[in-house]
Enzyme design. Structure first.
Site, PDB file in Angstrom:
ATOM      1  N   GLU A  74       4.799  10.998  -0.591  1.00 42.48           N
ATOM      2  CA  GLU A  74       5.637  10.110   0.233  1.00 42.48           C
ATOM      3  C   GLU A  74       6.711   9.404  -0.589  1.00 42.48           C
ATOM      4  O   GLU A  74       7.614   8.791  -0.051  1.00 42.48           O
ATOM      5  CB  GLU A  74       4.826   9.062   1.012  1.00 42.48           C
ATOM      6  CG  GLU A  74       3.788   9.661   1.949  1.00 42.48           C
ATOM      7  CD  GLU A  74       2.957   8.632   2.672  1.00 42.48           C
ATOM      8  OE1 GLU A  74       3.443   7.520   2.922  1.00 42.48           O
ATOM      9  OE2 GLU A  74       1.798   8.962   2.972  1.00 42.48           O
TER      10      GLU A  74
ATOM     11  N   GLU B 204       0.890  -1.172   0.000  1.00 43.35           N
ATOM     12  CA  GLU B 204       0.000   0.000   0.000  1.00 43.35           C
ATOM     13  C   GLU B 204       0.923   1.216   0.000  1.00 43.35           C
ATOM     14  O   GLU B 204       1.209   1.788   1.042  1.00 43.35           O
ATOM     15  CB  GLU B 204      -0.923  -0.053   1.220  1.00 43.35           C
ATOM     16  CG  GLU B 204      -2.107   0.867   1.100  1.00 43.35           C
ATOM     17  CD  GLU B 204      -1.818   2.267   1.589  1.00 43.35           C
ATOM     18  OE1 GLU B 204      -1.150   3.026   0.847  1.00 43.35           O
ATOM     19  OE2 GLU B 204      -2.260   2.597   2.694  1.00 43.35           O
TER      20      GLU B 204
HETATM   21  C1  LIG Z   1       1.043   3.330   3.967  1.00 45.05           C
HETATM   22  S1  LIG Z   1       1.858   2.290   5.115  1.00 45.05           S
HETATM   23  C2  LIG Z   1       1.080   0.738   4.782  1.00 45.05           C
HETATM   24  C3  LIG Z   1       1.238  -0.244   5.906  1.00 45.05           C
HETATM   25  C4  LIG Z   1       0.569  -1.597   5.670  1.00 45.05           C
HETATM   26  N1  LIG Z   1       1.073  -2.239   4.485  1.00 45.05           N
HETATM   27  C5  LIG Z   1      -0.915  -1.450   5.538  1.00 45.05           C
HETATM   28  O1  LIG Z   1      -1.445  -1.592   4.436  1.00 45.05           O
HETATM   29  O2  LIG Z   1      -1.568  -1.184   6.540  1.00 45.05           O
HETATM   30  C6  LIG Z   1       3.429   2.148   4.392  1.00 45.05           C
HETATM   31  C7  LIG Z   1       4.442   1.430   5.241  1.00 45.05           C
HETATM   32  O3  LIG Z   1       5.589   1.217   4.454  1.00 45.05           O
HETATM   33  C8  LIG Z   1       6.748   1.489   5.225  1.00 45.05           C
HETATM   34  N2  LIG Z   1       7.770   1.920   4.261  1.00 45.05           N
HETATM   35  C9  LIG Z   1       7.782   3.035   3.507  1.00 45.05           C
HETATM   36  N3  LIG Z   1       8.860   3.074   2.730  1.00 45.05           N
HETATM   37  C10 LIG Z   1       9.545   1.952   2.986  1.00 45.05           C
HETATM   38  C11 LIG Z   1      10.761   1.410   2.482  1.00 45.05           C
HETATM   39  N4  LIG Z   1      11.462   2.061   1.553  1.00 45.05           N
HETATM   40  N5  LIG Z   1      11.175   0.233   2.969  1.00 45.05           N
HETATM   41  C12 LIG Z   1      10.463  -0.430   3.917  1.00 45.05           C
HETATM   42  N6  LIG Z   1       9.328   0.038   4.438  1.00 45.05           N
HETATM   43  C13 LIG Z   1       8.862   1.208   3.976  1.00 45.05           C
HETATM   44  C14 LIG Z   1       6.323   2.579   6.178  1.00 45.05           C
HETATM   45  O4  LIG Z   1       7.139   2.617   7.320  1.00 45.05           O
HETATM   46  C15 LIG Z   1       4.886   2.197   6.464  1.00 45.05           C
HETATM   47  O5  LIG Z   1       4.774   1.378   7.596  1.00 45.05           O
END
Ligand SMILES: C[S@@+](CC[C@H](N)C(=O)[O-])C[C@H]1O[C@@H](n2cnc3c(N)ncnc32)[C@H](O)[C@@H]1O
Length: 537
Positions: free
Chosen positions: A263, A254
């Site tokens: 973002e 997501e």
């Molecule tokens: C919008 S949230 C979605 C969380 C979960 N997948 C959900 O659907 O509820 C995005 C997540 O991706 C993680 N994230 C963002 N960029 C990332 C990266 N480059 N590597 C690993 N995690 C990342 C963030 O910390 C966040 O927890």
């Protein structure tokens, strides 16, 4: 699964005591075929089909081993050989090929993580060469970003967006065949919810990659759901940096921000595709679209313009504030407005900009240039451009859309509007042209350049009319959140996006809602023929 066996490294005389549980080497949820190793002082001793590993500290690294003949663990310390370890693992492969395959992966991992002499130099699973993420993103932005996502309350906010989470659940469950028996990577796993959905759909194994502290909570949540959790491995790290032991059949993520791209996580999704996905692997979501249409909203315009009035005071405790009025005025108009607005505010059918996540190059997301062209359905003052997005889960069984369109059930993304400080006037049938130019910046967001133009009819029309043009520059990182309570639209789970309701639908819904739940009274300029949108959309 593992048999007891006496294994001795021929290179070093390991005092290996054997146990018969493959899951012994780590504290949590090892799955058949997976050995979790703590790796701060990892050493490997390889003798043909046998490997022994010393492991010390609790950083977890995972090797997917494929079928192994036997695995033995040992507790104790090898003081006599100047190596101490709290736990050791010996693995015997069935044949040379399997042993070689493991060693290939292991050597690549050692190279990437700068493991020297059996020790991981930086003590974590972060690469020492500058990561792609660090090249693009300011450390201060990344720190705040991952701090934000490391908090349960923000994950809860997303989980409680039932349109969002429900659509993901439906998309996964209706397309079980895309997950059943497959290796899945959850890109940015957060709480781990999508990994758990994938496991529910029968995934063979899910690698849940999460960079923030939320990874610990995800581990906890997953451990608390052991039937599913035994097929999920949480990896704390950034998708740009972590190394996986095998390719994935499908990615789930997501990564959508406001206006789809805020973002800059879509870039990480694309990097994950290039790093982890097999050729012809699937992506959930598969593609997305940014939708745009000009709007007329006098109330919003006056609200923003009035904010700067404070700076028109000539005697604020004896101080003339007016020198800053112009700057403050422009400052308020540089904030994109995030709220859920009435689709009747739109003054033309929308257009959209498509993105195929399976094909788009990461660099193409650095700069997004969209030429605009609309035909006004009504005469109105154009106060700016409204934007929203949808994404498609192109499953083998069902195509499911998640839409954030105005008039659809409200999501936590709401919609986004770029407001012009100088509105332009259009007549019904008139063409509006322009450009939406998004340039990524290192604070994980975009600078937005918007221009809208229309040719004024009347004197000079014979020569093509007088061109009115209005432009603005906005920072997507600094929006003006103007949402009130979510509107009580009925939840629809149709397979096709419904960016617009019919005029009758909107009327019916307005009657169903309490006055307090209606965002704003419709603008006096919002006489939009929504039914004609439906025909054109
Ligand atoms: C919008 S949230 C979605 C969380 C979960 N997948 C959900 O659907 O509820 C995005 C997540 O991706 C993680 N994230 C963002 N960029 C990332 C990266 N480059 N590597 C690993 N995690 C990342 C963030 O910390 C966040 O927890």
């Amino acid at each position: 699964m593992a048999e007891s066996a006496e294994i001795k490294s021929k290179q070093r005389d390991f005092p290996l005591a054997c146990v018969s549980q493959l899951s012994s080497p780590s504290s949590s949820s090892a799955s058949p075929g997976i050995v979790r190793l703590t790796t701060n002082a990892l050493q490997i001793h390889h003798d043909s089909h046998q490997i022994a590993l010393d492991v010390n500290l609790p950083d977890i690294q995972i090797f997917r081993l494929g079928p192994v003949q036997s695995v033995c663990t040992v507790e104790g310390s090898d003081a006599g050989k100047q190596t101490s370890y709290s736990r050791g693992v010996a693995i015997q492969f069935r044949n040379e090929e399997e042993s070689e395959a493991f060693h290939c992966v292991f050597q690549q991992w050692k190279k990437e993580f700068n493991v020297q002499g059996g020790n991981i130099m930086n003590g974590t699973n972060v690469m020492t060469s500058k990561s792609k993420f660090d090249e693009k993103i300011e450390p201060s932005s990344a720190k705040m970003y991952f701090h934000y996502y490391g908090q349960l309350l923000h994950q809860q906010n997303m989980l409680q967006d039932y349109v969002r989470t429900g659509t993901y659940y439906a998309a996964v469950m209706e397309n079980r065949t895309d997950f059943f028996g497959r290796v899945v990577v959850d890109v940015g796993a957060g709480s781990g919810i999508l990994s758990l959905f994938a496991a529910q759909a029968g995934a063979k194994h899910v690698y849940a990659i999460e960079a923030s502290e939320m990874a610990e909570y995800a581990r906890k949540l997953i451990a608390g759901n052991p039937l599913l959790g035994q097929r999920i491995t949480v990896i704390k790290g950034r998708v740009e940096d972590v190394v996986l032991p095998e390719k994935a059949d499908i990615l789930i993520s997501e990564p959508m921000g406001t206006l789809l791209v805020n973002e800059r996580m879509l870039e990480s999704y694309v990097i994950a595709r290039d790093r982890f996905l097999t050729r012809n692997g699937k992506m959930f979501p598969t593609s997305g679209r940014i939708h745009m249409a000009p709007f007329s909203d006098e109330y919003l315009f006056v609200e923003i313009a009035s904010k700067g009035l404070f700076w028109q005071q000539q005697n604020y405790y004896g101080v003339d504030l007016t020198p800053l009025h112009g700057t403050a005025y422009q400052g308020y108009f540089s904030q994109p407005v995030v709220d859920a607005f009435d689709p009747r505010l739109l003054i033309s059918p929308p257009m959209f900009h498509p993105m195929d996540f399976t094909k788009i190059k990461e660099e193409e997301l650095y700069e997004i240039d969209i030429p605009l062209r609309f035909i006004a359905s009504v005469g109105a003052r154009v106060h700016g451009l409204s934007c929203w997005f949808d994404v498609l889960f192109n499953g083998s069984s069902v195509q499911r859309w998640l839409t954030t369109a105005p008039g659809s059930p409200v999501t936590h993304w709401y919609q986004l509007r770029c407001v012009l400080s100088q509105p332009i006037y259009v007549m019904a049938g008139q063409e509006i042209t322009g450009r939406l130019h998004l340039i990524a910046h290192s604070a994980q967001s975009y600078t937005i350049y918007l221009t809208l133009s229309a040719k004024m009819w009347g004197p000079g029309a014979e020569q093509g009319g007088i061109l009115q043009t209005s432009s603005c520059k906005l920072d997507l990182k600094e929006p003006y959140y103007r949402m009130s309570q979510p509107q009580a639209y009925p939840s629809t789970q149709d397979h096709q996006p419904q960016p617009f309701l019919s005029t009758q639908d909107v009327k019916n819904q307005s009657q169903d809602l309490d006055d307090t739940e209606i965002m704003q009274p419709p603008s006096p300029y919002s006489r939009v023929q929504i039914d004609s949108f439906m025909q054109n959309a």
